[in-house]
Design a protein around this motif. Structure first.
Motif, PDB file in Angstrom:
ATOM      1  N   THR A   1      -0.264 -18.058  46.739  1.00 50.36           N
ATOM      2  CA  THR A   1      -0.681 -17.197  47.839  1.00 50.36           C
ATOM      3  C   THR A   1       0.200 -17.528  49.027  1.00 50.36           C
ATOM      4  O   THR A   1       0.352 -18.693  49.384  1.00 50.36           O
TER       5      THR A   1
ATOM      6  N   GLU B   1       0.401 -16.710  52.937  1.00 47.56           N
ATOM      7  CA  GLU B   1      -0.277 -16.123  54.089  1.00 47.56           C
ATOM      8  C   GLU B   1       0.715 -15.985  55.231  1.00 47.56           C
ATOM      9  O   GLU B   1       1.440 -16.918  55.535  1.00 47.56           O
ATOM     10  N   ASN B   2       0.739 -14.816  55.837  1.00 48.30           N
ATOM     11  CA  ASN B   2       1.628 -14.506  56.956  1.00 48.30           C
ATOM     12  C   ASN B   2       0.752 -14.194  58.166  1.00 48.30           C
ATOM     13  O   ASN B   2       0.355 -13.052  58.366  1.00 48.30           O
ATOM     14  N   HIS B   3       0.459 -15.219  58.947  1.00 44.71           N
ATOM     15  CA  HIS B   3      -0.531 -15.088  60.020  1.00 44.71           C
ATOM     16  C   HIS B   3       0.085 -15.111  61.408  1.00 44.71           C
ATOM     17  O   HIS B   3       1.089 -15.774  61.651  1.00 44.71           O
TER      18      HIS B   3
ATOM     19  N   ALA C   1      -1.690 -11.370  53.238  1.00 42.68           N
ATOM     20  CA  ALA C   1      -1.502 -12.444  52.269  1.00 42.68           C
ATOM     21  C   ALA C   1      -0.973 -11.831  50.977  1.00 42.68           C
ATOM     22  O   ALA C   1      -1.506 -10.832  50.494  1.00 42.68           O
TER      23      ALA C   1
ATOM     24  N   TRP D   1      -5.679  -9.258  52.795  1.00 42.56           N
ATOM     25  CA  TRP D   1      -5.742  -9.711  54.183  1.00 42.56           C
ATOM     26  C   TRP D   1      -6.528 -11.005  54.231  1.00 42.56           C
ATOM     27  O   TRP D   1      -7.504 -11.184  53.510  1.00 42.56           O
ATOM     28  N   SER D   2      -6.077 -11.920  55.078  1.00 46.34           N
ATOM     29  CA  SER D   2      -6.762 -13.211  55.188  1.00 46.34           C
ATOM     30  C   SER D   2      -6.792 -13.652  56.648  1.00 46.34           C
ATOM     31  O   SER D   2      -6.030 -13.172  57.479  1.00 46.34           O
TER      32      SER D   2
ATOM     33  N   SER E   1     -12.531 -19.636  56.435  1.00 49.89           N
ATOM     34  CA  SER E   1     -11.451 -18.715  56.093  1.00 49.89           C
ATOM     35  C   SER E   1     -11.989 -17.594  55.205  1.00 49.89           C
ATOM     36  O   SER E   1     -13.042 -17.726  54.589  1.00 49.89           O
TER      37      SER E   1
ATOM     38  N   MET F   1     -10.569 -14.005  52.620  1.00 48.67           N
ATOM     39  CA  MET F   1      -9.506 -13.198  52.037  1.00 48.67           C
ATOM     40  C   MET F   1     -10.152 -11.992  51.388  1.00 48.67           C
ATOM     41  O   MET F   1     -11.169 -12.118  50.701  1.00 48.67           O
TER      42      MET F   1
END
Length: 113
Positions: free
Chosen positions: A40, A42-44, A59, A72-73, A93, A95
């Motif tokens: 996974t 994640e691009n936050h 994500a 989405w996360s 958290s 997702m």
């Protein structure tokens, strides 16, 4: 395995941290024994304050042998100093998923010696 739920890293919760926006890209991969099961990424984008943060974004789920999926996360977390050597921290958290969203919690104690 349809997806891997990424365990977040508690970011920037040290006392005296400067509040403000940030970007966080995190990759988590899973293995069962010596067999790769998936990753996974994640691009936050997030914002952190004095001892807390909130972040979220897309994500990318990439399970072994399955086409990658976009979900989405997000995460929200905090830390508090109990004394000079002991900190308590926690994170919630989530997702999204095809059928249901996944939610996770993390709590811990950090002891410096």
């Amino acid at each position: 395995m349809k997806s891997i739920i990424a365990a977040g890293i508690l970011l920037g919760c040290a006392q005296g941290a400067i509040a403000g926006p940030y970007a966080n890209i995190e990759a988590n991969s899973g293995y069962y024994g010596d067999e790769y099961t998936g990753s996974t990424i994640e691009n936050h984008v997030g914002y952190e304050g004095d001892g807390w943060y909130i972040q979220g974004g897309p994500a990318i789920l990439s399970a072994s042998g399955v086409e990658a999926e976009l979900e989405w996360s997000g995460k929200v977390g905090a830390a508090v100093a109990v004394n000079e050597t002991l900190d308590l921290y926690g994170e919630v958290s989530y997702m999204t998923g095809d059928e249901e969203s996944n939610y996770n919690t993390k709590v811990g104690v950090k002891w410096a010696f």
